[in-house]
Design a protein around this motif. Sequence first.
Motif, PDB file in Angstrom:
ATOM      1  N   LYS A   1       0.829  -1.220   0.000  1.00  0.00           N
ATOM      2  CA  LYS A   1       0.000   0.000   0.000  1.00  0.00           C
ATOM      3  C   LYS A   1       0.857   1.260   0.000  1.00  0.00           C
ATOM      4  N   SER A   2       1.963   1.235   0.722  1.00  0.00           N
ATOM      5  CA  SER A   2       2.774   2.446   0.875  1.00  0.00           C
ATOM      6  C   SER A   2       3.927   2.544  -0.115  1.00  0.00           C
ATOM      7  N   SER A   3       4.125   1.519  -0.941  1.00  0.00           N
ATOM      8  CA  SER A   3       5.302   1.470  -1.819  1.00  0.00           C
ATOM      9  C   SER A   3       5.302   2.597  -2.844  1.00  0.00           C
ATOM     10  N   ASP A   4       6.489   3.194  -3.048  1.00  0.00           N
ATOM     11  CA  ASP A   4       6.655   4.205  -4.091  1.00  0.00           C
ATOM     12  C   ASP A   4       7.711   3.771  -5.105  1.00  0.00           C
ATOM     13  N   ASN A   5       8.002   2.458  -5.137  1.00  0.00           N
ATOM     14  CA  ASN A   5       9.004   1.964  -6.088  1.00  0.00           C
ATOM     15  C   ASN A   5       8.707   0.507  -6.449  1.00  0.00           C
ATOM     16  N   MET A   6       9.207   0.107  -7.617  1.00  0.00           N
ATOM     17  CA  MET A   6       8.914  -1.229  -8.132  1.00  0.00           C
ATOM     18  C   MET A   6       9.561  -2.331  -7.303  1.00  0.00           C
ATOM     19  N   THR A   7      10.734  -2.089  -6.743  1.00  0.00           N
ATOM     20  CA  THR A   7      11.425  -3.102  -5.947  1.00  0.00           C
ATOM     21  C   THR A   7      10.575  -3.546  -4.766  1.00  0.00           C
ATOM     22  N   ASP A   8      10.075  -2.582  -4.016  1.00  0.00           N
ATOM     23  CA  ASP A   8       9.259  -2.902  -2.844  1.00  0.00           C
ATOM     24  C   ASP A   8       7.921  -3.521  -3.246  1.00  0.00           C
ATOM     25  N   THR A   9       7.353  -3.031  -4.336  1.00  0.00           N
ATOM     26  CA  THR A   9       6.068  -3.556  -4.804  1.00  0.00           C
ATOM     27  C   THR A   9       6.201  -5.025  -5.207  1.00  0.00           C
ATOM     28  N   LEU A  10       7.195  -5.328  -6.022  1.00  0.00           N
ATOM     29  CA  LEU A  10       7.381  -6.706  -6.486  1.00  0.00           C
ATOM     30  C   LEU A  10       7.714  -7.641  -5.333  1.00  0.00           C
ATOM     31  N   ALA A  11       8.529  -7.173  -4.388  1.00  0.00           N
ATOM     32  CA  ALA A  11       8.886  -8.020  -3.241  1.00  0.00           C
ATOM     33  C   ALA A  11       7.648  -8.372  -2.424  1.00  0.00           C
ATOM     34  N   ALA A  12       6.768  -7.402  -2.233  1.00  0.00           N
ATOM     35  CA  ALA A  12       5.565  -7.650  -1.452  1.00  0.00           C
ATOM     36  C   ALA A  12       4.622  -8.608  -2.177  1.00  0.00           C
ATOM     37  N   ILE A  13       4.398  -8.386  -3.463  1.00  0.00           N
ATOM     38  CA  ILE A  13       3.478  -9.256  -4.211  1.00  0.00           C
ATOM     39  C   ILE A  13       4.042 -10.660  -4.326  1.00  0.00           C
ATOM     40  N   ARG A  14       5.323 -10.758  -4.661  1.00  0.00           N
ATOM     41  CA  ARG A  14       5.948 -12.084  -4.768  1.00  0.00           C
ATOM     42  C   ARG A  14       5.854 -12.828  -3.442  1.00  0.00           C
ATOM     43  N   GLY A  15       6.082 -12.130  -2.356  1.00  0.00           N
ATOM     44  CA  GLY A  15       5.987 -12.758  -1.055  1.00  0.00           C
ATOM     45  C   GLY A  15       4.590 -13.271  -0.764  1.00  0.00           C
ATOM     46  N   LEU A  16       3.571 -12.480  -1.111  1.00  0.00           N
ATOM     47  CA  LEU A  16       2.188 -12.905  -0.901  1.00  0.00           C
ATOM     48  C   LEU A  16       1.853 -14.127  -1.759  1.00  0.00           C
ATOM     49  N   ILE A  17       2.360 -14.148  -2.987  1.00  0.00           N
ATOM     50  CA  ILE A  17       2.119 -15.296  -3.868  1.00  0.00           C
ATOM     51  C   ILE A  17       2.742 -16.557  -3.277  1.00  0.00           C
ATOM     52  N   PHE A  18       4.006 -16.466  -2.908  1.00  0.00           N
ATOM     53  CA  PHE A  18       4.720 -17.634  -2.407  1.00  0.00           C
ATOM     54  C   PHE A  18       4.176 -18.101  -1.058  1.00  0.00           C
ATOM     55  N   ALA A  19       3.609 -17.173  -0.289  1.00  0.00           N
ATOM     56  CA  ALA A  19       3.017 -17.541   1.000  1.00  0.00           C
ATOM     57  C   ALA A  19       1.604 -18.083   0.834  1.00  0.00           C
ATOM     58  N   ASP A  20       1.145 -18.149  -0.409  1.00  0.00           N
ATOM     59  CA  ASP A  20      -0.213 -18.622  -0.707  1.00  0.00           C
ATOM     60  C   ASP A  20      -1.254 -17.794   0.052  1.00  0.00           C
ATOM     61  N   SER A  21      -1.005 -16.513   0.139  1.00  0.00           N
ATOM     62  CA  SER A  21      -1.878 -15.605   0.874  1.00  0.00           C
ATOM     63  C   SER A  21      -3.185 -15.349   0.123  1.00  0.00           C
ATOM     64  N   GLN A  22      -4.246 -15.196   0.865  1.00  0.00           N
ATOM     65  CA  GLN A  22      -5.538 -14.839   0.271  1.00  0.00           C
ATOM     66  C   GLN A  22      -5.527 -13.420  -0.289  1.00  0.00           C
ATOM     67  N   LEU A  23      -4.514 -12.652   0.080  1.00  0.00           N
ATOM     68  CA  LEU A  23      -4.387 -11.286  -0.422  1.00  0.00           C
ATOM     69  C   LEU A  23      -3.713 -11.230  -1.793  1.00  0.00           C
ATOM     70  N   ALA A  24      -3.101 -12.337  -2.218  1.00  0.00           N
ATOM     71  CA  ALA A  24      -2.327 -12.327  -3.465  1.00  0.00           C
ATOM     72  C   ALA A  24      -3.176 -12.039  -4.699  1.00  0.00           C
ATOM     73  N   PRO A  25      -4.349 -12.658  -4.880  1.00  0.00           N
ATOM     74  CA  PRO A  25      -5.124 -12.376  -6.100  1.00  0.00           C
ATOM     75  C   PRO A  25      -5.471 -10.902  -6.271  1.00  0.00           C
ATOM     76  N   ALA A  26      -5.888 -10.249  -5.185  1.00  0.00           N
ATOM     77  CA  ALA A  26      -6.228  -8.820  -5.278  1.00  0.00           C
ATOM     78  C   ALA A  26      -4.991  -7.987  -5.597  1.00  0.00           C
ATOM     79  N   ALA A  27      -3.853  -8.348  -4.995  1.00  0.00           N
ATOM     80  CA  ALA A  27      -2.609  -7.623  -5.260  1.00  0.00           C
ATOM     81  C   ALA A  27      -2.208  -7.762  -6.719  1.00  0.00           C
ATOM     82  N   LEU A  28      -2.330  -8.966  -7.253  1.00  0.00           N
ATOM     83  CA  LEU A  28      -1.992  -9.198  -8.657  1.00  0.00           C
ATOM     84  C   LEU A  28      -2.938  -8.437  -9.580  1.00  0.00           C
ATOM     85  N   SER A  29      -4.207  -8.429  -9.240  1.00  0.00           N
ATOM     86  CA  SER A  29      -5.198  -7.738 -10.064  1.00  0.00           C
ATOM     87  C   SER A  29      -4.937  -6.234 -10.094  1.00  0.00           C
TER      88      SER A  29
END
Length: 337
Positions: free
Chosen positions: A165-193
């Motif tokens: 939510k607070s990211s202002d750069n691609m590095t932090d954004t990708l790290a957060a989304i990738r982490g949610l994907i790999f953690a099989d988080s329920q938040l991952a689909p919305a983040a990807l969308s």
Amino acid sequence: VKVFFDYSPEQLAVLIAHDSDAFVRWDAAQRMAENAILEQRALHAQGSDMKLDPDLLKAFRGILSDRRADPALLAEALVLPDEDYLADQMKEVDVDGIHAARKFVKQGLADNLLSLFAERYAELNDGQPYEKAAAAMGRRSLKNMCLSYLLETPVGENLAADQLKSSDNMTDTLAAIRGLIFADSQLAPAALSEFESSWKEDALVMDKWFAMQAMKPGGKTLNVVRDLMEHPVFSIQNPNKVRALIGVFAMLNPTGFHAIDGSGYHFHADRVIELDGLNPQIAARMASAFNRWKRYDAVRRNLMKTELRRIAAVDNLSGDVSEIVSNALRQVEAEAV
């Protein structure tokens, strides 16, 4: 030439903690982690309980507590050897054992060092605006490495969501989304969308979007890859999209590509055949995913040989793909002699 010195775990721990050479510290951390993971892989293969190496735990505690070293170095030292590298250390690759052992070690480190990972993450997640300077890049690397470990624990999901939510750069954004994907988080689909909505017009960024999803470990990812092939941004005629989705799945997702039922192999052989009529060079690059078939267990070897023979039997196969497949099949013939 590789020079090997048989350091004890205690000696490696001293090098990690005190050596003045950054490369030596990184190399010692990698060797200690490699040894620990492969030892747990052996226990897993025997059906025994895996145990976290106390020397590795002590070494990682020292890395996290170091406030003097370059954060970029510390981030690299915390990276566990990847599954392909670990596979290269084995005569016969144990796909599932390597994955289980690496996962066990990372989760064990995260659980035992939770307070330290959380402390360093909080220090580095200071809300400062994005900077391209080397020092800032190093701090982001260490922050996101800490986040990857924290995502092995219950606290990681909310931290990743807040970072996104607070990211202002691609590095932090990708790290957060990738982490949610790999953690099989329920938040991952919305983040990807949301990411897709923001970046669907940027071809290179969308390559990262495809790749993140293709890398998720496990056999279920094949169905995700199939679905993504129908995405309007994907085109089988676009080499970058093929590499980002199909190539990443085959070459950077061992548990997906090497699923014991052979589904990953069959899918990939279909794509090689399809690509051969469109772009033989890319098809040949994709076919090279089968090059190391001989290093796997008997079940996987036979499944890969079947797919290699199916590719070889295609009428008017290009010379590019034929060369790759023929070289692999010559190993089959040599094995039978």
